[in-house]
Design an enzyme around this catalytic site. Structure first.
Site, mmCIF file in Angstrom:
data_model
loop_
_atom_site.group_PDB
_atom_site.id
_atom_site.type_symbol
_atom_site.label_atom_id
_atom_site.label_comp_id
_atom_site.label_asym_id
_atom_site.label_seq_id
_atom_site.Cartn_x
_atom_site.Cartn_y
_atom_site.Cartn_z
ATOM 1 N N GLY A 1 0.789 -1.232 0.000
ATOM 2 C CA GLY A 1 0.000 0.000 0.000
ATOM 3 C C GLY A 1 0.816 1.275 0.000
ATOM 4 O O GLY A 1 0.343 2.320 0.461
ATOM 5 N N MET B 1 -3.922 -6.998 -6.885
ATOM 6 C CA MET B 1 -3.389 -8.120 -7.648
ATOM 7 C C MET B 1 -4.478 -9.096 -8.073
ATOM 8 O O MET B 1 -4.338 -10.311 -7.931
ATOM 9 C CB MET B 1 -2.309 -8.849 -6.827
ATOM 10 C CG MET B 1 -1.162 -7.949 -6.411
ATOM 11 S SD MET B 1 -0.347 -7.147 -7.814
ATOM 12 C CE MET B 1 0.589 -8.538 -8.447
ATOM 13 N N ASN C 1 -5.234 2.500 -13.104
ATOM 14 C CA ASN C 1 -4.278 1.539 -12.545
ATOM 15 C C ASN C 1 -2.871 2.082 -12.714
ATOM 16 O O ASN C 1 -2.622 2.889 -13.615
ATOM 17 C CB ASN C 1 -4.393 0.195 -13.265
ATOM 18 C CG ASN C 1 -3.480 -0.862 -12.666
ATOM 19 O OD1 ASN C 1 -3.347 -0.965 -11.439
ATOM 20 N ND2 ASN C 1 -2.830 -1.648 -13.509
ATOM 21 N N SER D 1 3.719 3.396 -15.606
ATOM 22 C CA SER D 1 2.622 3.928 -16.420
ATOM 23 C C SER D 1 1.361 4.006 -15.575
ATOM 24 O O SER D 1 1.067 3.088 -14.807
ATOM 25 C CB SER D 1 2.323 2.992 -17.603
ATOM 26 O OG SER D 1 3.483 2.749 -18.378
ATOM 27 N N ASP E 1 -3.779 -4.550 -18.562
ATOM 28 C CA ASP E 1 -2.733 -3.531 -18.741
ATOM 29 C C ASP E 1 -2.721 -2.930 -20.150
ATOM 30 O O ASP E 1 -1.658 -2.551 -20.668
ATOM 31 C CB ASP E 1 -1.341 -4.119 -18.429
ATOM 32 C CG ASP E 1 -1.229 -4.617 -16.991
ATOM 33 O OD1 ASP E 1 -1.912 -4.035 -16.127
ATOM 34 O OD2 ASP E 1 -0.475 -5.564 -16.748
HETATM 35 C C1 GRF Z 1 3.499 -1.141 -7.580
HETATM 36 O O1 GRF Z 1 4.768 -1.368 -8.115
HETATM 37 C C2 GRF Z 1 2.487 -0.955 -8.673
HETATM 38 O O2 GRF Z 1 3.012 -0.385 -9.838
HETATM 39 C C3 GRF Z 1 2.054 -2.370 -8.951
HETATM 40 O O3 GRF Z 1 2.049 -2.997 -7.699
HETATM 41 C C4 GRF Z 1 2.974 -2.354 -6.830
HETATM 42 C C5 GRF Z 1 2.207 -1.970 -5.604
HETATM 43 O O4 GRF Z 1 3.048 -1.491 -4.577
HETATM 44 N N1 GRF Z 1 0.783 -2.400 -9.638
HETATM 45 P P1 GRF Z 1 2.413 -0.820 -3.284
HETATM 46 O O5 GRF Z 1 1.484 -1.837 -2.656
HETATM 47 O O6 GRF Z 1 1.677 0.409 -3.721
HETATM 48 O O7 GRF Z 1 3.573 -0.503 -2.407
#
Ligand code: GRF
Length: 197
Positions: free
Chosen positions: A20, A97, A114, A143, A152
């Site tokens: 997060g 995820m 995203n 991105s 994506d």
């Molecule tokens: C980030 O690298 C984001 O680009 C990807 O997942 C990661 C999330 O990291 N989709 P966090 O949980 O915000 O630290």
């Protein structure tokens, strides 16, 4: 926080699955006086997600529902209901995820962003940093894009490049890409929301 004189802010829900750190960047950017949004919900598919505790500590309403044992459609429907009940107008995916159902993405199309840790269209999916290093790329990056049913592949709103140094590892690159993410995501979200008004 918004005061009586500031224009109405857009209500956003942030979806996370883990640490997060992007959620934190978005939360603290929302505390700036000129922010275009308020975070009305942080929701997750993982009740153990590290980011949940921070959201709670900052007084943001949270919703946690494990996807385990649920169909993808039922889980998406529950997340959708939580976002709507919170009054969210936009959904901001920040390390969420889960692959979303087509129905869910269509419901929120144009209103769901995203962040992806590569210079799209290069390296959609996982393991982006190692793929960029293995390809001999001079830069990795990040991105911010609109979410469509294809993974994506929605319109890219903005990107930031991050140099790949000699001897770079996926971990060291990921760490620096996150610095870039934290700068880029709140800025792009603010700009995008202002454009929608
Ligand atoms: C980030 O690298 C984001 O680009 C990807 O997942 C990661 C999330 O990291 N989709 P966090 O949980 O915000 O630290």
């Amino acid at each position: 926080m918004a005061d009586a004189a500031s224009p109405a802010r857009t209500r956003v829900a942030i979806f996370i699955s883990g640490r997060g750190s992007n959620m934190a960047a978005l939360l603290y950017a929302a505390a700036l006086p000129d922010a275009a949004y308020d975070v009305v919900l942080v929701a997750t598919n993982d009740p153990q997600a590290e980011g949940l505790a921070l959201a709670e500590a900052e007084g943001i309403p949270t919703f946690a529902l494990s996807h385990k044992g649920m169909s993808r459609a039922d889980h998406d429907a529950a997340m959708d209901e939580a976002a709507r009940k919170a009054g969210a107008e936009f959904i901001v995916l920040a390390g969420y995820m889960r692959i979303l159902t087509e129905g869910f993405t269509r419901q929120w199309q144009g209103r769901m962003l995203n962040i992806h840790p590569s210079l799209l269209p290069k390296y959609p999916g996982l393991d982006t940093h190692q793929r960029a290093i293995d390809a001999g790329d001079s830069h990795g990056g990040v991105s911010v894009h609109l979410v469509t049913p294809e993974l994506d592949a929605g319109q890219v709103l903005a990107q930031m490049k991050v140099a790949i140094r000699a001897g770079e590892t996926a971990e060291s690159l990921a760490e620096r890409v996150r610095f870039a993410e934290h700068q880029l995501y709140p800025r792009v979200l603010n700009d995008y929301l202002r454009m929608q008004r």
